[in-house]
Structure formats: structure tokens, C-alpha cells
Enzyme design. Structure first.
Site, PDB file in Angstrom:
ATOM      1  N   ASP A  16      38.937  85.323  58.185  1.00 56.04           N
ATOM      2  CA  ASP A  16      39.572  86.001  57.216  1.00 56.04           C
ATOM      3  C   ASP A  16      39.552  87.379  58.008  1.00 56.04           C
ATOM      4  OD1 ASP A  16      39.692  83.940  55.727  1.00 56.04           O
ATOM      5  OD2 ASP A  16      38.021  84.627  54.432  1.00 56.04           O
ATOM      6  N   ARG A  98      26.474  97.292  51.552  1.00 54.68           N
ATOM      7  CA  ARG A  98      27.745  98.080  51.722  1.00 54.68           C
ATOM      8  C   ARG A  98      27.925  99.466  51.985  1.00 54.68           C
ATOM      9  NH1 ARG A  98      28.161  93.162  53.255  1.00 54.68           N
ATOM     10  NH2 ARG A  98      29.480  91.988  51.614  1.00 54.68           N
ATOM     11  N   ASP A 127      32.561  93.858  45.801  1.00 56.07           N
ATOM     12  CA  ASP A 127      32.521  94.613  47.552  1.00 56.07           C
ATOM     13  C   ASP A 127      33.387  95.654  47.599  1.00 56.07           C
ATOM     14  OD1 ASP A 127      30.112  93.525  48.557  1.00 56.07           O
ATOM     15  OD2 ASP A 127      30.933  91.930  49.080  1.00 56.07           O
ATOM     16  N   SER A 181      31.361  80.149  50.695  1.00 52.97           N
ATOM     17  CA  SER A 181      31.159  81.263  51.058  1.00 52.97           C
ATOM     18  C   SER A 181      29.723  82.193  51.081  1.00 52.97           C
ATOM     19  CB  SER A 181      32.028  82.246  50.553  1.00 52.97           C
ATOM     20  OG  SER A 181      32.126  83.648  50.923  1.00 52.97           O
TER      21      SER A 181
END
Length: 406
Positions: A16, A98, A127, A181
Site C-alpha cells: 500500500d 501515532r 489513524d 490486517s
């Protein structure tokens, strides 16, 4: 938004973000700088460097950094001083990583003269919010590009067609539908999607990567001692260790004993519910130990107030507001509460559980003289309790009298 000239991309080396790298060059005609963070995800990161080079990124524009110590010291440990869990269960392993990634993206942008940053988060998840709120808090003028909200590559088929058209290597297992995922760092692994989307179905055993099944864990318990100074873990079994080393070791111990598994349907900030499978072995052991040392070193009033404030603090982190003034205000309160939270906790690890079985501290508030069932040598006058009860009962007796209770 005017087209950026140089973009710093949060780059994993996966399919990705490799597609995003090429898409940025084509769509914006810009130079791309990549940033890959070693957060303890357990993967070799040099392939990310080679992949970026293969896609035409200049060697000087490839940034791969080991940020494990900073991650645990400056983000995980402050969060654990508050005993933070979201919705009563989730230890926020993805959420807390993050802000660090965003911080480095913004810093690298300043160092390299980039005028934008980019991330690979989708428009459905949390996110995107976490990356962007953090970035804007640190640099209000920064441009943020979120390809998943812009491009027309809305299916796995289109992504693969784009990759093939631009000679982007595709791993064989990426040609089919991925079963789920995964996001991982030193604090946890998170698995979502595909085979996990039906919350009524038990997660397949192969989803779990960091922990053995509790029923398959050793039949004999294992004991570990964790030392604390001012609320932070500093040693294991008497050996002083760095923050990242401590969490690494606790992951090994917790994973071996099947500790830290969580199957959770949570409320995303964007409004939907999602089902995730989390593994936080070291964090679960650490949380139990921290609560254990607080039991003897933290005043009741401070401890209860912490427990009241913690859900709000957890929500701020989950929602991407690490760099907000309200999070920093709460952090100051939690940090102040930890001044005397020092000592050692002994835990028993067995079949999916970490149990505090002993704690000691030079800063203890526990007084055996006061709680003993034997002669307390005048440490506590039990007659005092009568007045204490009468004063506390006064308003209840007045209410009862008014309401006609006999």
C-alpha cells in the site's frame, strides 16, 4: 491546496505505501522522502530501504530510524503512569504510536525542506485523525496528503493493477485477499478485518502472533519481579534495564504464558464500531505490576481521582489528541501522583494471567501496626470509629427523618 514540491511519506515498505509513493510522484509531480520507524514491530526494515531505492527514491531521502527507546520512554511509560485503558480493556497500542510517527514526519519535513507529509491511513479509521491532529498541533502550516481519501484505487484489484503498471513488486500472498490486517509495535499487535469482521465468530488461532493460547501455556507458573521508580519500570528481577528492553523482556514472558489477549468490539472516533484482536503481553504484565506498587504507595484520594480521570485521558489518546493541552494537563497530574510510586512488585505468570503476589517499598503507606488483628499497641483507637460513623450518618438520619422512616 497547491501541489507540494516535496513530501515526507510514512513508509512501511509494504504494497500500500509503495503504491502511495509512486502515486504521489505521478499525481503531484513531487519529490518523495520516506520515513520508516522501527517501533519494535519485529520485522527487518532494510527491505524497506531497498524497496524505496527500487522505486526511485534518492538514498539521502530514505530515513529509517530505531525509535524504540523513545517510544517506550516518552509515550508508553507516561501512558502507563495513568493505568490507561480505553473502554475498560484496550491498552492503546496503536493509538500511542501515532503521535511519535507524526512527530518525526514533521521534524523530517523541516530538516529536508519538505512542504507536506503523507500517510497511508484509510478514510474509515482512527489513524487518519491521529496522524493529522498530531501533525497540525506540531506545525499548523504543514500540508497533509491522505491518498485513500483522494484516489480512485478503491479496490484490491485496482491497487494490484496500478502496482503492475508501475513495476511495483507484489508479494505472492498479496495477489489474493489478505485474511486480516496487522499493525504491530513493541507494545502490541493489532489484527482487524476480513476473517475478523463477524464479531459473532471466534478468531482463528492463526491470528495470534505474539502469544501462545493460555491452554497451551506452561503448566508451571513463572515468577518475575519488576522494580519501579516514580511510576516507571526500571528493572526486572533486580537487573536495571532500559525502557524498551524492559518491555521486550516482558513481551517474551507474557507471550510465553498466554497473557494479554483481547477480542474487542470498540467504538471508533469516526463513529463506527470495529472488531479487533489485540495482543499486549508485556503491557498487560506491566499494568498489573504498576497497579500493584500503587496499592501501597499511592494515597487513597489520589488513587481514586486517577481512576476517575483515566477514562478521559484514554479517550484523548485514542482520538489522536496526544499533543493537546488537555492531555498535557492530565499528564502533569498523573506524573505528580507518581512521586512516591517506587518499589518492587512480584508477579505470578500462569495460564493467561499476571497476578500480583507481593509488593514492597521504602515509600509504603501500608502500616501493619494499624491493620493487625493482634494487639496494635495503641496505634489505632477503635473507639474513634463511633464518632466517625455518627458524623457520616448525620445527613442520612436527617433524610430518613424527613422522609418519615422510623
Amino acid at each position: 491546496m497547491s501541489k507540494p514540491k516535496k513530501v515526507v511519506l510514512a513508509y512501511s515498505g509494504g504494497l500500500d505505501t509503495s503504491i502511495i509513493l509512486k502515486w504521489l510522484e505521478i499525481e503531484y509531480g513531487c519529490e518523495v522522502v520516506t520515513f520508516t520507524a522501527d517501533l519494535g514491530q519485529g520485522e527487518e526494515l532494510e527491505p524497506a530501504r531497498r524497496k524505496a531505492e527500487l522505486l526511485g527514491v534518492k538514498p539521502e531521502n530514505i530515513h529509517i530510524e530505531d525509535v524504540r527507546e523513545e517510544f517506550v520512554r516518552d509515550f508508553v511509560f507516561p501512558m502507563f503512569r495513568a493505568n490507561t485503558v480505553y473502554e475498560g480493556q484496550y491498552l492503546l497500542g496503536t493509538s500511542i504510536a501515532r503521535p511519535l510517527i507524526s512527530k518525526r514526519l514533521v521534524e523530517i519535513a523541516a530538516e529536508t525542506g519538505a512542504d507536506a507529509i503523507a500517510h497511508g491511513a484509510t478514510g474509515k479509521g482512527n489513524d487518519q485523525v491521529r496522524f493529522e491532529l498530531s501533525a497540525y498541533a506540531l506545525n499548523p502550516a504543514i500540508k497533509v496528503i491522505a491518498p485513500w481519501r483522494e484516489w480512485n484505487l478503491t479496490s484490491r484489484t485496482r491497487l494490484l493493477e496500478f502496482a503492475e503498471a508501475h513495476q511495483i513488486p507484489i508479494a505472492k500472498d498479496k495477489r489474493g485477499e489478505a485474511p486480516f490486517s496487522v499493525d504491530a509495535n513493541l507494545l502490541h499487535t493489532s489484527s482487524e478485518g476480513k476473517v475478523l469482521e463477524n464479531p459473532a465468530e471466534e478468531a482463528p488461532a492463526y491470528v495470534y502472533q505474539r502469544t501462545v493460547a493460555p491452554e497451551d501455556a506452561p503448566d508451571a507458573p513463572e515468577y518475575v519481579e519488576i522494580g519501579f521508580e516514580k511510576g516507571d519500570a526500571v528493572s526486572i528481577d533486580g537487573e536495571a534495564m532500559s525502557p524498551a528492553s524492559i518491555l521486550t523482556r516482558l513481551n517474551e514472558l507474557g507471550g510465553k504464558h498466554g497473557i494479554g489477549r483481547l477480542d474487542l468490539v470498540e467504538n471508533r472516533f469516526v463513529g463506527m464500531k470495529s472488531r479487533g484482536i489485540y495482543e499486549t503481553p508485556g503491557g498487560t504484565v506491566l499494568l498489573e505490576a504498576h497497579r500493584g506498587i500503587e496499592q501501597i504507595t499511592l494515597d487513597r484520594g489520589a488513587g481514586h481521582l486517577k481512576d476517575e480521570l483515566m477514562p478521559r485521558y484514554a479517550e484523548l489518546i485514542y482520538n489522536g489528541l496526544w499533543f493537546s493541552p488537555e492531555r498535557e494537563m492530565l499528564q502533569a497530574a498523573f506524573d505528580h501522583s507518581q512521586q512516591h510510586v517506587s518499589g518492587t512488585v512480584r508477579l505470578k505468570l500462569y495460564k493467561g494471567r499476571a497476578m500480583t503476589i507481593g509488593r514492597r517499598s521504602d515509600q509504603t503507606l501500608y502500616s501493619e501496626a494499624h491493620v493487625t488483628f493482634e494487639d496494635d499497641a495503641g496505634a489505632y483507637d477503635q473507639k474513634d470509629a463511633a464518632g466517625f460513623i455518627r458524623i457520616n450518618a448525620l445527613r442520612l438520619r436527617l433524610l430518613a427523618a424527613r422522609n418519615g422512616r422510623s
